[in-house]
Write a protein that holds these residues in place. Structure first.
Motif, mmCIF file in Angstrom:
data_model
loop_
_atom_site.group_PDB
_atom_site.id
_atom_site.type_symbol
_atom_site.label_atom_id
_atom_site.label_comp_id
_atom_site.label_asym_id
_atom_site.label_seq_id
_atom_site.Cartn_x
_atom_site.Cartn_y
_atom_site.Cartn_z
ATOM 1 N N ILE A 161 0.781 -0.820 -0.200
ATOM 2 C CA ILE A 161 0.832 -0.348 -0.486
ATOM 3 C C ILE A 161 0.859 1.310 -0.021
ATOM 4 O O ILE A 161 0.174 2.350 -0.167
ATOM 5 C CB ILE A 161 -0.986 -0.254 1.456
ATOM 6 C CG1 ILE A 161 -1.371 -1.205 1.114
ATOM 7 C CG2 ILE A 161 -1.728 1.614 1.876
ATOM 8 C CD1 ILE A 161 -2.824 -1.176 -0.056
ATOM 9 N N SER A 162 2.516 1.475 0.407
ATOM 10 C CA SER A 162 2.805 2.255 0.772
ATOM 11 C C SER A 162 3.948 2.463 -0.587
ATOM 12 O O SER A 162 5.226 3.359 -0.988
ATOM 13 C CB SER A 162 3.352 2.219 2.244
ATOM 14 O OG SER A 162 2.998 2.133 2.610
ATOM 15 N N GLY A 163 3.576 1.231 -1.466
ATOM 16 C CA GLY A 163 4.376 1.717 -2.356
ATOM 17 C C GLY A 163 6.131 0.891 -2.335
ATOM 18 O O GLY A 163 6.549 1.438 -2.911
ATOM 19 N N LEU A 164 6.462 0.361 -1.221
ATOM 20 C CA LEU A 164 7.603 -0.475 -1.034
ATOM 21 C C LEU A 164 7.938 -1.523 -1.706
ATOM 22 O O LEU A 164 9.268 -1.801 -1.534
ATOM 23 C CB LEU A 164 7.424 -0.150 0.742
ATOM 24 C CG LEU A 164 7.941 1.083 1.735
ATOM 25 C CD1 LEU A 164 7.652 0.674 2.436
ATOM 26 C CD2 LEU A 164 8.729 2.065 1.161
ATOM 27 N N GLY A 165 7.261 -2.309 -2.405
ATOM 28 C CA GLY A 165 6.938 -3.646 -3.017
ATOM 29 C C GLY A 165 7.542 -5.173 -2.527
ATOM 30 O O GLY A 165 7.384 -5.251 -0.879
ATOM 31 N N VAL A 166 6.851 -5.239 -3.483
ATOM 32 C CA VAL A 166 7.072 -7.218 -2.706
ATOM 33 C C VAL A 166 8.248 -7.812 -1.421
ATOM 34 O O VAL A 166 8.069 -8.346 -0.628
ATOM 35 C CB VAL A 166 7.133 -8.037 -4.121
ATOM 36 C CG1 VAL A 166 6.990 -9.436 -3.831
ATOM 37 C CG2 VAL A 166 5.935 -7.195 -4.843
ATOM 38 N N ASP A 167 9.767 -7.032 -1.812
ATOM 39 C CA ASP A 167 10.475 -7.777 -1.527
ATOM 40 C C ASP A 167 10.552 -7.117 0.120
ATOM 41 O O ASP A 167 10.832 -8.169 1.297
ATOM 42 C CB ASP A 167 12.114 -7.144 -1.731
ATOM 43 C CG ASP A 167 12.835 -7.405 -2.951
ATOM 44 O OD1 ASP A 167 11.251 -8.583 -2.997
ATOM 45 O OD2 ASP A 167 13.423 -6.847 -4.117
ATOM 46 N N GLU A 168 9.860 -6.054 0.116
ATOM 47 C CA GLU A 168 10.187 -5.194 1.916
ATOM 48 C C GLU A 168 8.672 -6.099 2.016
ATOM 49 O O GLU A 168 8.842 -6.678 3.513
ATOM 50 C CB GLU A 168 9.550 -3.029 1.746
ATOM 51 C CG GLU A 168 9.604 -2.936 3.140
ATOM 52 C CD GLU A 168 10.587 -3.465 3.732
ATOM 53 O OE1 GLU A 168 11.598 -3.686 2.933
ATOM 54 O OE2 GLU A 168 10.342 -2.822 4.663
ATOM 55 N N ALA A 169 7.764 -6.510 1.659
ATOM 56 C CA ALA A 169 6.492 -7.244 2.321
ATOM 57 C C ALA A 169 6.879 -8.095 2.786
ATOM 58 O O ALA A 169 6.739 -8.999 3.639
ATOM 59 C CB ALA A 169 5.203 -7.319 1.124
ATOM 60 N N VAL A 170 7.963 -9.009 1.932
ATOM 61 C CA VAL A 170 8.172 -10.489 2.255
ATOM 62 C C VAL A 170 8.986 -10.458 3.742
ATOM 63 O O VAL A 170 9.114 -11.313 4.009
ATOM 64 C CB VAL A 170 8.696 -10.988 1.130
ATOM 65 C CG1 VAL A 170 9.450 -11.916 1.972
ATOM 66 C CG2 VAL A 170 8.043 -10.912 0.198
ATOM 67 N N ARG A 171 9.879 -8.863 3.288
ATOM 68 C CA ARG A 171 11.051 -9.469 4.754
ATOM 69 C C ARG A 171 10.000 -8.732 5.953
ATOM 70 O O ARG A 171 10.147 -9.253 6.697
ATOM 71 C CB ARG A 171 12.375 -7.755 4.521
ATOM 72 C CG ARG A 171 13.273 -7.722 5.615
ATOM 73 C CD ARG A 171 13.976 -6.728 4.865
ATOM 74 N NE ARG A 171 13.421 -5.061 4.940
ATOM 75 C CZ ARG A 171 13.541 -4.604 6.487
ATOM 76 N NH1 ARG A 171 14.489 -5.388 6.866
ATOM 77 N NH2 ARG A 171 13.407 -3.341 6.392
#
Ligand code: SPV
Ligand code: MG
Length: 286
Positions: A161-171
């Motif tokens: 939602i914040s536009g930080l991307g999939v890698d950050e979501a997984v981390r």
């Protein structure tokens, strides 16, 4: 005699099939969701705020959200998953929240990694996230605060939602699972399921995944399950249908000058009595 019993959310998760959850703001909505075959209901902060004519922006207090969720749970046989926003403050607030929700009979809660006060994920606004370790501490606090082993804590990341991307979501989800989350919710406002699918490919199955396909509604439940999702929340379709229905009904009565033309399209009063279990209640006095 009228009985008020329900299944804890963890028991529903143990069945192993895709768990289908409907967003509601009232016990009546919860009854209808259960009747339609939903496994649980989502006491949605968006719906509960809208029912009060307010935006979903941390305006209502924990007590008000708790009262709404507990009133739903008292009346329905399926479990409530309580949307607890950011946990209403810092880790201390989270501990208090878990004590209160658990004592009120709620068996599952969800908190998200945004800053308090938060605003709805679809609002045009800055969506700033809490530091990952600080949120992991909130999750660990929630788990340490529960007094029944079955109490279920869902950690929601707003990284997409914040536009930080999939890698950050997984981390972030990894950190939350390691902090003890029973499941992770990865929210997306994309118009397709592409970023959620990428998340699922990278996800290492540390715990079940929950999704909310509001902006990518064409993903069939069978395919959602095949992609590795454990829980799907239809968070606000009921509210949106209610607005449509009330708006057209009220307008039509005003325009036509009576409700006669609607009588065959709206449920009879008897059907409301059935939902209220009026006869069983009357038997108490018989
Ligand atoms: C809610 O229903 O309150 C949610 C989901 O948290 S969303 O509105 O998409 O943020
Ligand atoms: Mg919410």
């Amino acid at each position: 005699m009228i009985k008020q019993s329900y299944v804890p959310f963890r028991r529903v998760m143990e069945r192993g099939d895709l768990v289908r959850v409907a967003g509601v703001h009232s016990a009546l909505g919860g009854l209808l969701a259960g009747e339609a075959g939903f496994d649980a209901v989502w006491a949605s902060s968006f719906e509960i705020s809208a029912a009060r004519g307010l935006p979903d922006a941390s305006l209502l207090t924990m007590t008000e959200y708790l009262e709404a969720a507990a009133n739903i749970q008292k009346a329905i046989p399926v479990p409530v998953v309580a949307d607890c926003d950011t946990g209403f403050g810092n880790s201390m607030n989270v501990a208090h929240m878990v004590h209160e929700y658990e004592r009120a009979g709620i068996t599952a809660i969800c908190i998200e990694d945004k800053l308090f006060p938060k605003i709805n994920s679809f609002a045009v606004a800055e969506q700033t996230l809490l530091d990952m370790d600080a949120f992991a501490h909130k999750i660990a606090t929630a788990k340490a605060a529960q007094s029944t082993p079955g109490f279920y804590v869902i950690a929601r990341t707003e990284a997409l939602i914040s536009g930080l991307g999939v890698d950050e979501a997984v981390r972030r989800c990894r950190a939350y699972a390691q902090a003890g989350a029973d499941a992770v919710l990865v929210h997306s406002k994309a118009g397709t399921n592409a970023e959620i699918r990428r998340f699922l490919e990278e996800w290492d199955d540390l715990c079940p995944v929950v999704i909310v396909p509001t902006t990518y509604p064409d993903w069939h439940a069978d395919d959602i399950a095949k992609a590795g999702v454990s829980v799907v929340i239809y968070a606000n379709q009921g509210l949106r249908a209610t607005v449509e229905s009330l708006r057209s009904t009220f307008r039509s009565i005003r325009e036509q000058g009576s409700s006669a033309h609607l009588e065959r399209r709206i449920v009879p009063v008897q059907e409301i009595f059935t939902l209220q279990r009026l006869q069983e209640w009357q038997e108490i006095n018989a």
